[in-house]
Design a protein around this motif. Structure first.
Motif, short mmCIF file in Angstrom:
data_model
loop_
_atom_site.label_atom_id
_atom_site.label_comp_id
_atom_site.label_asym_id
_atom_site.label_seq_id
_atom_site.Cartn_x
_atom_site.Cartn_y
_atom_site.Cartn_z
N ARG A 123 0.82 -1.21 0.00
CA ARG A 123 0.00 0.00 0.00
C ARG A 123 0.85 1.25 0.00
O ARG A 123 2.03 1.23 0.36
CB ARG A 123 -0.93 0.02 1.23
CG ARG A 123 -0.20 0.25 2.55
CD ARG A 123 -1.08 0.01 3.75
NE ARG A 123 -1.53 -1.38 3.83
CZ ARG A 123 -0.80 -2.36 4.37
NH1 ARG A 123 0.40 -2.11 4.88
NH2 ARG A 123 -1.26 -3.59 4.39
N ALA A 155 -7.84 1.24 -0.63
CA ALA A 155 -7.97 0.36 0.53
C ALA A 155 -9.26 0.74 1.26
O ALA A 155 -9.74 1.87 1.19
CB ALA A 155 -6.77 0.52 1.45
N SER A 192 -4.07 3.98 0.38
CA SER A 192 -4.61 3.95 1.74
C SER A 192 -4.28 5.26 2.43
O SER A 192 -3.66 6.16 1.85
CB SER A 192 -4.03 2.74 2.48
OG SER A 192 -4.44 2.69 3.83
#
Length: 262
Positions: free
Chosen positions: A27, A130, A143
């Protein structure tokens, strides 16, 4: 060394060492610095202080403090799998209470370019948002810090869900703030498709087959190696994840993962 060519390189020696090398990249986490500083180097370079991979200033200047091959120290339990981006928000001058303002136009342009480079360099980060910080698919992609922050009072939407990783030991942090979180889908939408998405983590091996020519390579980490002959390809493809790609995609993979015969 994955260093962003669009950044001012200010690599911090104690944060760029082999004992913090990362093998997983799941991420990008966006942060806000609660700072009016043009650079976070004076603070991040002090041993013991948290440190992100990147900082995006008010005017869009990007500084890189940690090679993305190594852990950052900005996302607590997510440090091993996260590439972290800290950002200026003008605290003390632009705002003093509540939440930070939206990213400036210059910051948004810089974040789009940086997120493109990250996802095209670390091809295990999927091009999606996310939704929480749980280990697994739902925490992979673009994210933000708040997804791993405990809410105050508990169970407020948009904060850490039950079973999620903690990205901070603080409680109730809004980082990076509502206005900035609302801009992240636009950043995602601006990222061009990745030529090929790797189906395994960066420390694992995967076989890539050129459907047009039957040429094949093994990709692992940041390197690749040629597969010699059809028999070797068949043997390897029976035990390793295999991706069949077009000639153009194959060329893009070879360019991204330089061949070595060593």
């Amino acid at each position: 060394m994955p260093v962003y060519p669009g950044a001012v390189q200010r690599l911090i020696p104690h944060a760029n060492t082999e004992n913090v090398r990362a093998t997983v990249r799941n991420r990008i986490n966006f942060h806000t610095a609660v700072s009016d500083a043009s650079s976070m180097y004076p603070y991040f370079s002090q041993p013991g202080n948290p440190c992100s991979h990147f900082y995006v200033a008010e005017n869009g200047t990007v500084e890189q403090y940690i090679d993305t091959a190594f852990f950052s120290a900005a996302d607590y339990q997510g440090n091993d799998a996260t590439i972290s981006i800290e950002s200026w928000d003008g605290h003390g001058r632009v705002w003093t209470t509540g939440q930070p303002p939206a990213w400036t136009a210059a910051q948004v342009a810089a974040l789009k370019a940086l997120a493109t480079w990250i996802t095209h360099t670390h091809r295990t980060i999927p091009l999606r948002l996310a939704t929480d910080s749980r280990v697994g698919e739902s925490s992979r992609g673009l994210s933000w810090h708040r997804l791993g922050v405990e809410s105050s009072p508990p169970f407020r939407p948009g904060y850490r869900v039950d079973g999620g990783q903690y990205y901070s030991t603080s409680v109730g942090k809004t980082c990076p703030g509502d206005a900035r979180i609302a801009q992240i889908p636009g950043i995602l939408a601006a990222i061009p498709p990745v030529p090929i998405q790797l189906p395994v983590q960066e420390d694992k091996m995967v076989v890539i087959l050129n459907k047009a020519t039957n040429a094949a390579i093994i990709v692992s980490g940041a390197r690749s190696a040629p597969i010699i002959g059809w028999d070797q390809y068949v043997a390897l493809s029976q035990t390793l994840p295999t991706v069949q790609v077009s000639a153009a995609q194959y060329a893009a993979v070879v360019a991204a993962f330089p061949l070595t015969t060593a």
